[in-house]
Every structure is written in C-alpha cells, then in structure tokens.
Motif scaffolding. Structure first.
Motif, PDB file in Angstrom:
ATOM      1  N   VAL A 297       0.854  -1.184   0.000  1.00 52.61           N
ATOM      2  CA  VAL A 297       0.000   0.000   0.000  1.00 52.61           C
ATOM      3  C   VAL A 297       0.891   1.235   0.000  1.00 52.61           C
ATOM      4  CG1 VAL A 297      -1.827   1.264   1.197  1.00 52.61           C
ATOM      5  CG2 VAL A 297      -1.797  -1.245   1.259  1.00 52.61           C
ATOM      6  N   VAL A 298       0.695   2.090  -0.986  1.00 58.59           N
ATOM      7  CA  VAL A 298       1.511   3.304  -1.135  1.00 58.59           C
ATOM      8  C   VAL A 298       0.638   4.505  -0.768  1.00 58.59           C
ATOM      9  CG1 VAL A 298       2.864   4.711  -2.723  1.00 58.59           C
ATOM     10  CG2 VAL A 298       2.855   2.216  -2.965  1.00 58.59           C
ATOM     11  N   LEU A 299       1.059   5.272   0.235  1.00 54.73           N
ATOM     12  CA  LEU A 299       0.244   6.361   0.770  1.00 54.73           C
ATOM     13  C   LEU A 299       0.724   7.712   0.267  1.00 54.73           C
ATOM     14  CD1 LEU A 299       0.093   5.276   4.527  1.00 54.73           C
ATOM     15  CD2 LEU A 299      -1.522   4.687   2.698  1.00 54.73           C
ATOM     16  N   GLY A 300      -0.211   8.518  -0.238  1.00 57.03           N
ATOM     17  CA  GLY A 300       0.082   9.894  -0.625  1.00 57.03           C
ATOM     18  C   GLY A 300      -0.813  10.839   0.154  1.00 57.03           C
ATOM     19  N   ARG A 301      -0.238  11.885   0.739  1.00 52.95           N
ATOM     20  CA  ARG A 301      -1.039  12.769   1.591  1.00 52.95           C
ATOM     21  C   ARG A 301      -1.920  13.715   0.782  1.00 52.95           C
ATOM     22  NH1 ARG A 301       1.513  17.839   2.114  1.00 52.95           N
ATOM     23  NH2 ARG A 301       3.601  17.892   1.217  1.00 52.95           N
TER      24      ARG A 301
END
Length: 571
Positions: A297-301
């Motif tokens: 899972v790649v998180l971007g704010r």
C-alpha cells in the motif's frame, strides 16, 4: 514517422543539443525543465534523422516503428504533449549553457570534486570539456571504494537502462586530467582546508541521503524503516548490506508516493526470477524469494494530481507480470482546483497524464491470484502501533485546501482507519548532510549558495573557491539528467570567477603529486582508477557466471582486496 522518447529518459538533454530542427521539449532553457518528468519529441517536426537516438545516454529513444510493445503508448504521449503545448521554435538547434574556454597556463586550474554521483560526474565532465590540453585537472573524492553514487546504489536494479548513464561518466574518468581518490572521506581523512590548499576550487556534490522523519508515535518500532535503508540494502550498498527486513507478513506500507516509493513497491511484488538477471544484491534476492508480501500500500497525503511519482513510473507498474495496480475510484474525485489544472489545456502535462493513467487503473479487471500494489491518496499516517514491533498503522483521511500562497495543502479530517502491517517504509523526502568547515543550512538540508557559489550565512558573501552542485545545492528535486544543467551552472560560475581573478592559487609545491602523497599518508587504503576498474571488471565477471549484468561486492574489505591487488600489481 518520428522518433519517440520513452520511460527511461534521464532528462540530461543530450538529445536536445543535437536535434537539428529543435523539436524536443522542454529544453534546459525552459522554465519547467527542472521539474519535467521526461522530455518529448514533436512528431510533426521530427525529420527522422536519428541524431537524438545516437546521443541518448540511456537508450530511451526509439524509432516509432520499432517501439517495444511495453513502450507503444509513448508515441501517443509524445504527440499529446505538443497538442497541449504547441512547439514554438525558430528551427535552430538548442545552444547549451557554455562555459569559457580555460586558457593554458603554467599551473593548470586544479579543481576538487567531492562526491562521485551524477552531480559530481557531470561537473567533472563539464570542467574537462572546456579545458584544452590539460588546462584543468580534476581530483574526485568519494568515501566509498566505488563511484557513481545513487546510480549504483539508488537506481532500482530492474532499471538497467537508466544505469547506462555511467558510460558518459566513465569517459571523463579515464582522461589523464582526471584522477579518482575513492575510499577517502572529506571530513575524516582530509579537511576542507586541505582541499583549498591543493586546489584553486572545490565543488561539493555530496547529495542528500538523510531521510526525513514522519514524527509520529511508533516510528521507532522494529519493522519501521527509512526507504533509503531499504533501497541501499537491495542495491548492495556496503553500509546497509547487513540490515534485515521482516518480509513475513502479507502487507507492506510505503509512506510517500514518489518514484522511490514506486521502486520499493515494484521490487517487493516482482517475481524474484525476473530480478535474478539484474544487479540486485544477492542477500536481497534471497530474502525476496522467501517473502510472503502480496500487497504493498503506497500512501500519498495529497491527491492523484499532486502525486510525486512521474507518469512513466506509474505506467510501468501496470507492466509487472502477476501484479494488479489497485486504485479506489472514489479517491480520484478531484477538488475544483486540481480538476481545473488537469482538464485545462494550459495545465501541467504531467498532472494531466498522471491523473488519466490513474483513472485507467480503476477500470482494469483484477485477478484474485495476483499480488497487488494499492495506491492511496489524501491519506496520512498518524501512528504506528505494536507491542515490540510494527503490527498496524493508523491513517487519517485528508482534504485539500488552497493556502494563502495559492498552493494546495492537505488538512486532516476526522476520518480514521487502521491497516494491519508488519513493515512500514517511509519515503517522504531527503535532506543533505553538512561537510565540516563548509557552510550548511541544516533546516533545509542544503549548502547555501547562489548559482552554485557557496555563501557564508554570516556575511552573505560567496566563499572564494567553494562551490556546490546537485541535491545538496538545490534540494532533492529532478531526475538524474537534471544534474547536468545544475552542474553546468556551477562550472560556469567557477570559470567566471577564474576569469575575474577571484580564485586563489594552491600553495607552492601543492601539486597533483604532492596531493597523492598526502592522501596516501592519511588513507593508505585509497582506491584509484585502476583499483575501481578492477572492482568493476570482477563484478561483471561474477555476473557473467550467474547470467546477470553484474554481481556486486557488498563489503568494503572485499572491494579493497580486489582494488589493491590490481593497484599494487607490478607492471
């Protein structure tokens, strides 16, 4: 038909310099060059001469009819760029930033370059390009026994085309006016003052390898790591070869969504057999063969339009065999500002393309047996939980608001969720590290400078003979080739200062031979060009035995044994 630029474009603009009809954009003279994710060729203007293909240092340019299947859509992408940004050209070739020719003098212009990554290597190239008949001598220092910095230790092993840029750097390193001093650390074996005594000028190109912290509870738990550690580990960096990463869980979380984050996600879910032919470190390949991770899972704010990764890297995720790219359509609901930028013809092409590719992923059919890369947007971590190691990560959903300066900023809402995971890798940016005796801005992680001239913050004036280039000059921005123009700017400042008499001469008797004597006294295990060539040849030979491009040495002792065996061999 036209030539087409594809994914592995390094942005160093070698193609721009040779194009006879000026049909490649953006050029280094364009305002958006430093933030461009790749370059593009206008198919309506291209005359099929092939000059760009011959000049490309990373093999990123193909004739349209010969595009590999995985790159076919780049024909459309190149054309679309010019539909949104019509070519304005006088038909003349781009004239690259040039430096003055160095006059031949009794004492050559002696320049120390500290750091052998792309920034330092481009600076060395430019220095020697404008130096007739040995008018410049370049001494390059690096604390490792091997050169090329992040090209060797940062570029993902499955991006072999990108690593071909070292062929350009190798040309400069074999010239008589160039000399390596590897396995030598400035600040330990030599001081900044030492370098000034032996050179007219010093260029610091030491990069930005210090990771930024999340600043949330649980960040120090076992299983929570900096992306720099993980990347260096799988690339065989000797400082990180003994690290271990728990790959026993089924989910990993990467905080941050730049290209490094996508590299990590791709490596974690790729078939190890597909990586086996690359130069990935042996210990990493062995660990990946027993990995249980099936989802990253790649998180971007912020939103998909503001994602830090480039379109080519996003497109490449969809080409990994046995891997689905998953995006929730609801997370692609753009705010009004982003929607205007994406849909408007004047908006940034990269923002438009990234959003479109993300939308395409939402429509793809998924295979339950596949591994997954899940791209999340408007999401930030607030806490990493676990008793003695990472067990989960708590996330908050964000909304985008326009700040007073016009930029979109993420603001947390009251929506919270928790993901179970045993591995968290933070990839939220990098900062430089200071060199003893050299001015440094710790808050921004850069050496303070104007056009590459290092500035003393106490006086606001430039420090004579001291320069900087690369990430430690401008911050961690751009791609490999962006360092070329950055280095040219710095070298031009250096040459201008030479012409105006601002450079001091080395101390009497402090010539190249005296420097070699000093370095050898301070660091007897110094590695020169012959030593590096021996390491390089041995790694390639080991790779051939394993049907790989290269099998890296991952400990300094072995590197030094190989290097010194060649350096001390009688001739």
């Amino acid at each position: 038909m036209s030539y087409v630029i594809t994914q592995s474009c390094c942005n160093d603009a070698s193609c721009v310099e040779v194009c006879p009809v000026d049909c490649i954009r953006p050029t280094p003279g364009d305002p958006d060059y430093r933030t461009a994710e790749m370059l593009y060729i206008d198919p309506q203007t291209c005359i099929d001469c092939g000059a760009c293909n011959d000049a490309c240092p990373v093999g990123a340019i193909y004739y349209e009819d010969e595009l590999p299947e995985k790159y076919e859509r780049y024909s459309e992408i190149n054309a679309e760029y010019f539909q949104r940004h019509p070519l304005e050209s006088d038909g003349l070739p781009f004239v690259p930033l040039s430096s003055v020719k160095v006059p031949r003098e009794e004492v050559p212009l002696r320049v120390a370059v500290v750091g052998s990554g792309p920034a330092g290597a481009y600076a060395a190239n430019d220095l020697l390009m404008h130096a007739p008949n040995g008018a410049v001598e370049v001494e390059m220092f690096d604390r490792l026994p091997t050169p090329w910095g992040l090209v060797r230790a940062g570029v993902a092993p499955d991006h072999s085309g990108t690593k071909e840029i070292t062929d350009v750097f190798r040309n400069a390193s074999t010239k008589p006016a160039f000399q390596f001093h590897l396995n030598v650390e400035v600040g330990q074996h030599l001081t900044h003052e030492d370098l000034l005594e032996y050179h007219h000028a010093v260029i610091y190109a030491v990069g930005a390898l210090r990771d930024r912290k999340l600043g949330i509870p649980g960040e120090a738990l076992s299983g929570s790591h900096a992306a720099t550690e993980f990347v260096a580990w799988y690339n065989g960096h000797p400082d990180y070869a003994d690290r271990t990463f728990d790959l026993s869980g089924e989910r990993a979380v990467v905080v941050g969504n730049g290209n490094v984050a996508l590299d990590i996600a791709r490596i974690l879910v790729s078939d190890p057999d597909d990586l086996a032919g690359t130069d990935i470190a042996d210990h990493a390949l062995e660990a990946l063969r027993t990995s249980n991770i099936r989802e990253v899972v790649v998180l971007g704010r912020r939103g998909p339009a503001q994602a830090a990764y480039t379109s080519p890297e996003l497109i490449a995720l969809g080409l990994i065999p046995g891997v689905d790219v998953v995006i929730d359509p609801q997370e692609l609901d753009l705010d009004s500002n982003s929607r205007t930028a994406v849909q408007g013809i004047e908006g940034p092409f990269s923002m438009h393309l990234k959003t479109r590719v993300a939308e395409e992923y939402t429509r793809l059919t998924r295979d339950p047996s596949n591994k997954r890369i899940v791209l999340r947007f408007l999401t930030s971590p607030t806490r990493i939980a676990g008793s003695d190691r990472v067990e989960s990560i708590e996330l908050v959903h964000n909304e985008l608001l326009q700040g007073a300066d016009g930029t979109l900023k993420a603001r947390a809402t009251d929506r919270i969720e928790t993901l179970k995971t045993g591995l968290v890798l933070r990839s939220i940016g990098y900062k430089g590290t200071g060199v003893p005796g050299v001015p440094f801005d710790d808050e921004h992680g850069v050496i303070p400078n104007i056009d590459g001239r290092v500035i003393d913050p106490r006086t606001g004036r430039s420090v004579p003979g001291v320069y900087t280039t690369g990430w430690v000059k401008r911050g961690p921005s751009g791609v490999i080739g962006t360092n070329k123009k950055c280095a040219q700017e710095t070298v031009k400042a250096l040459f201008d200062d030479m012409a105006s008499g601002r450079l001091q001469r080395p101390k009497p008797g402090h010539d190249r031979e005296a420097l070699v004597t000093l370095v050898t006294q301070r660091q007897p295990q110094v590695v020169d060009l012959r030593g590096w060539q021996a390491i390089d040849a041995a790694e390639k030979a080991r790779g051939r035995e394993q049907l790989r491009t290269r099998a890296k040495f991952t400990d300094v002792a072995t590197m030094l044994d190989v290097a010194h065996g060649a350096m001390h061999k009688s001739t």
